[in-house]
Motif scaffolding. Sequence first.
Motif, PDB file in Angstrom:
ATOM      1  N   PRO A 128       0.835  -1.202   0.000  1.00 34.11           N
ATOM      2  CA  PRO A 128       0.000   0.000   0.000  1.00 34.11           C
ATOM      3  C   PRO A 128       0.871   1.255   0.000  1.00 34.11           C
ATOM      4  O   PRO A 128       1.937   1.264   0.607  1.00 34.11           O
ATOM      5  N   THR A 129       0.426   2.282  -0.696  1.00 34.20           N
ATOM      6  CA  THR A 129       1.141   3.554  -0.717  1.00 34.20           C
ATOM      7  C   THR A 129       0.133   4.695  -0.601  1.00 34.20           C
ATOM      8  O   THR A 129      -1.074   4.465  -0.692  1.00 34.20           O
TER       9      THR A 129
ATOM     10  N   GLU B 137       6.270  -3.338   7.827  1.00 37.20           N
ATOM     11  CA  GLU B 137       5.290  -4.084   8.640  1.00 37.20           C
ATOM     12  C   GLU B 137       5.465  -3.761  10.126  1.00 37.20           C
ATOM     13  O   GLU B 137       4.496  -3.537  10.855  1.00 37.20           O
TER      14      GLU B 137
ATOM     15  N   ALA C  79       4.233  -0.257  10.963  1.00 37.33           N
ATOM     16  CA  ALA C  79       2.767  -0.207  11.010  1.00 37.33           C
ATOM     17  C   ALA C  79       2.268  -0.764  12.343  1.00 37.33           C
ATOM     18  O   ALA C  79       1.366  -0.203  12.968  1.00 37.33           O
TER      19      ALA C  79
ATOM     20  N   LYS D 133     -11.569   1.460   8.357  1.00 37.47           N
ATOM     21  CA  LYS D 133     -11.071   1.602   6.983  1.00 37.47           C
ATOM     22  C   LYS D 133      -9.544   1.636   6.948  1.00 37.47           C
ATOM     23  O   LYS D 133      -8.929   1.142   6.013  1.00 37.47           O
ATOM     24  N   VAL D 134      -8.958   2.283   7.972  1.00 36.93           N
ATOM     25  CA  VAL D 134      -7.493   2.312   8.055  1.00 36.93           C
ATOM     26  C   VAL D 134      -6.971   0.890   8.206  1.00 36.93           C
ATOM     27  O   VAL D 134      -6.031   0.474   7.530  1.00 36.93           O
TER      28      VAL D 134
ATOM     29  N   ARG E  76      -7.241  -0.823   4.952  1.00 33.33           N
ATOM     30  CA  ARG E  76      -6.248  -0.362   3.967  1.00 33.33           C
ATOM     31  C   ARG E  76      -4.859  -0.907   4.250  1.00 33.33           C
ATOM     32  O   ARG E  76      -4.020  -0.959   3.354  1.00 33.33           O
ATOM     33  N   THR E  77      -4.590  -1.207   5.528  1.00 33.44           N
ATOM     34  CA  THR E  77      -3.248  -1.696   5.874  1.00 33.44           C
ATOM     35  C   THR E  77      -3.268  -3.176   6.235  1.00 33.44           C
ATOM     36  O   THR E  77      -2.269  -3.719   6.681  1.00 33.44           O
TER      37      THR E  77
ATOM     38  N   ASP F 178      11.118  -6.422  10.953  1.00 34.80           N
ATOM     39  CA  ASP F 178      10.017  -6.111  11.873  1.00 34.80           C
ATOM     40  C   ASP F 178      10.463  -6.092  13.330  1.00 34.80           C
ATOM     41  O   ASP F 178       9.730  -5.603  14.196  1.00 34.80           O
TER      42      ASP F 178
ATOM     43  N   THR G  64       6.625   4.827   6.051  1.00 36.95           N
ATOM     44  CA  THR G  64       5.463   4.069   6.516  1.00 36.95           C
ATOM     45  C   THR G  64       4.691   4.875   7.558  1.00 36.95           C
ATOM     46  O   THR G  64       3.457   4.877   7.558  1.00 36.95           O
ATOM     47  N   ALA G  65       5.415   5.571   8.433  1.00 34.63           N
ATOM     48  CA  ALA G  65       4.756   6.410   9.437  1.00 34.63           C
ATOM     49  C   ALA G  65       3.940   7.506   8.758  1.00 34.63           C
ATOM     50  O   ALA G  65       2.805   7.786   9.150  1.00 34.63           O
TER      51      ALA G  65
ATOM     52  N   LEU H 232       2.684   7.355   5.726  1.00 33.47           N
ATOM     53  CA  LEU H 232       1.563   6.684   5.061  1.00 33.47           C
ATOM     54  C   LEU H 232       0.427   6.453   6.050  1.00 33.47           C
ATOM     55  O   LEU H 232      -0.745   6.726   5.766  1.00 33.47           O
ATOM     56  N   TYR H 233       0.795   5.956   7.219  1.00 36.63           N
ATOM     57  CA  TYR H 233      -0.182   5.661   8.256  1.00 36.63           C
ATOM     58  C   TYR H 233      -0.896   6.943   8.696  1.00 36.63           C
ATOM     59  O   TYR H 233      -2.116   6.970   8.872  1.00 36.63           O
TER      60      TYR H 233
ATOM     61  N   PHE I 229      -3.426   7.873   6.133  1.00 34.45           N
ATOM     62  CA  PHE I 229      -4.610   7.007   6.229  1.00 34.45           C
ATOM     63  C   PHE I 229      -5.508   7.457   7.390  1.00 34.45           C
ATOM     64  O   PHE I 229      -6.729   7.495   7.266  1.00 34.45           O
ATOM     65  N   LEU I 230      -4.867   7.791   8.512  1.00 35.65           N
ATOM     66  CA  LEU I 230      -5.626   8.232   9.691  1.00 35.65           C
ATOM     67  C   LEU I 230      -6.370   9.527   9.404  1.00 35.65           C
ATOM     68  O   LEU I 230      -7.534   9.681   9.773  1.00 35.65           O
TER      69      LEU I 230
ATOM     70  N   ALA J  21      -9.306   8.937   7.363  1.00 34.78           N
ATOM     71  CA  ALA J  21     -10.364   8.277   8.127  1.00 34.78           C
ATOM     72  C   ALA J  21     -11.095   9.287   9.006  1.00 34.78           C
ATOM     73  O   ALA J  21     -12.326   9.318   9.026  1.00 34.78           O
TER      74      ALA J  21
END
Lengths: 353, 353
Positions: free
Chosen positions: A133-134, A241, A244, A274-275, A278-279, B216, B243-244, B246-247, B250-251, B254
């Motif tokens: 995911p991006t 991973e 996240a 939804k978050v 998505r992840t 991880d 990644t942080a 991206l997260y 997403f948040l 949302a």
Amino acid sequence: MSERLTLSLDAMGGDHAPHMVIEGIQLARKRYPDVHYLLFGDERLITPLVPQELKDFVSVRHTDQVISGDDKPSQAVRTGRNSSMALAIKAVKEGEAAGVVSAGNTGALMAMAKLSLRTLPGIDRPAIATMIPTVRGESIMLDLGANTEVKANNLVEFAIMGEVFSRCLLGHVQPTIGLLNIGSEDLKGTDALREAHSILREHPLNMKFHGFVEGDDIGAGTVDVIVTDGFTGNVALKTAEGTAKLYTKFLKDAFGSSLLAKIGYLLAKGALAKVRQRTDPRRYNGAMLIGLNGICVKSHGGTDAVGFANAIGVAIDLIHNRLNDRIREECAHLAGELETPPPVASSSSAASG
Amino acid sequence: MSERLTLSLDAMGGDHAPHMVIEGIQLARKRYPDVHYLLFGDERLITPLVPQELKDFVSVRHTDQVISGDDKPSQAVRTGRNSSMALAIKAVKEGEAAGVVSAGNTGALMAMAKLSLRTLPGIDRPAIATMIPTVRGESIMLDLGANTEVKANNLVEFAIMGEVFSRCLLGHVQPTIGLLNIGSEDLKGTDALREAHSILREHPLNMKFHGFVEGDDIGAGTVDVIVTDGFTGNVALKTAEGTAKLYTKFLKDAFGSSLLAKIGYLLAKGALAKVRQRTDPRRYNGAMLIGLNGICVKSHGGTDAVGFANAIGVAIDLIHNRLNDRIREECAHLAGELETPPPVASSSSAASG
């Protein structure tokens, strides 16, 4: 396509096999009602799990032998000839199935598939590829662990395969390609990276080469295909991973830290789901062993039925979109292009206009 | 320590220099009121920015020359002898300052610091180290880009330096060490990793060596010190940052997706600010150029005053805790230990009981 598609499944691979395999088939059937499955494994465990409505779509082929997660690839190749994994691969080799899915030992799967199916013409080293995911949607990254050390030509092959994979699986018309490095300047990185950069800069096959990208470009979705060696790709994917998970933990702590935050969480719960969706790693389950003369998909070992159904979906999409034929064509074009002298300037300038 | 501590600052390095440097000093003064600063750079730009209350704590040393972000390290070394960066490093070499902080070009800083300060005895290759947030608290990771390719002995040196860094900066009494790899089995990875693994497995200096860790494990905080080559470390760190981001995106999506979610966000806002704080890159600003004969801290180029103050704090902590003396001692012990035959079993068993 009038002929019914058959997939072979290693029904014994994965932490929750064989029941998550059967449940995965049930979920996959909603999207792909006509697919037939050859299940390799212990029929005493598998047959009782197959529900009545699946009986017509599933054939169980018995074997006692299983490759364990601890088996070394070399050992699996030597002694695992009658394992559920080996027999599932063999079904593809012999044309009984159009592709194979396994949630078993990755190293063993790659070693056995490479030996049995062989690589596609023009491909020296197969790779492991997956979707990630991006911010912009989804990208493809490869290699994720099949090749610890690579040469420039391996990276170029990964770029070609990744480009085709991106078109077949994500429908990108002209995917952009980036080489993962530690800086965007031409002088950074290893010799293999710099050499691959100078080959790809010439845009073979009209490939849209972006140049070097860095770790933070992965999540940013700067390019559609991230090309790297198997060591770096594996570390990057697992680091993403882990990050996240860290973020999820921080969020959980925050939402539990006060009454107000708890109420806020309850109100935002639907949106936050939804978050999670998505992840969800299950959504990105199904790494492709790409470059082999046959479709071979690796499901995460710890996955459940939802994840396994997604891995089945990846295999079917790649078969329907003729991934391997298209890689073959690209390699043939490339070989042709590299053998023929470049066209003279006057005739080639028309194409670039 | 009765003598006043002096730090030299490259006042021209970084996107927001020199004003974020001056503001960073003001913030740092709250925690370290007695430190004196030598500021190297354009006095016409710097002097007007220094407020009255800082005048007694700041000396400006004028130079016109600045290393830019695009300068290659070799070029910086050749032509940048009178740059703010070079002069700030020189102040450490000549004993005028106890350490240097710069938000300028990392490659140039490493090249010039290595040439000017030299490496510590027993250290072949300096490395870049930083703190990173984990589920369990904070860990140290190195190398982050100084050494694209490494040998086993470099990784062992990184382990020794990272262990001391972890004790000095994070106060871990006996930090655990892990080698970043693509699997935890002894046979995975490159030759350098396997060789370093077999050296570290013997626990030199009573070091608590955990073994191989994977991507991880970084976020999980499995070990206190993550040892890797500069290529992998750089990609992993930037992948985690990406990644942080991206997260966070997403948040944000949302929380903006419905009225209920928006209200939920408002209620949880205070708690969510803690997540932002825990993952704030400015909090982790200040990468150490470790293994040099002098304390040298690299601030992120894009940082603001808060981040620069943290980088100053890292330098002061490392000076107060005598990081380099302790690395020197460890290397001397190690050299002694490797030359002396191991003690006989009866006498050594007492220590392990």
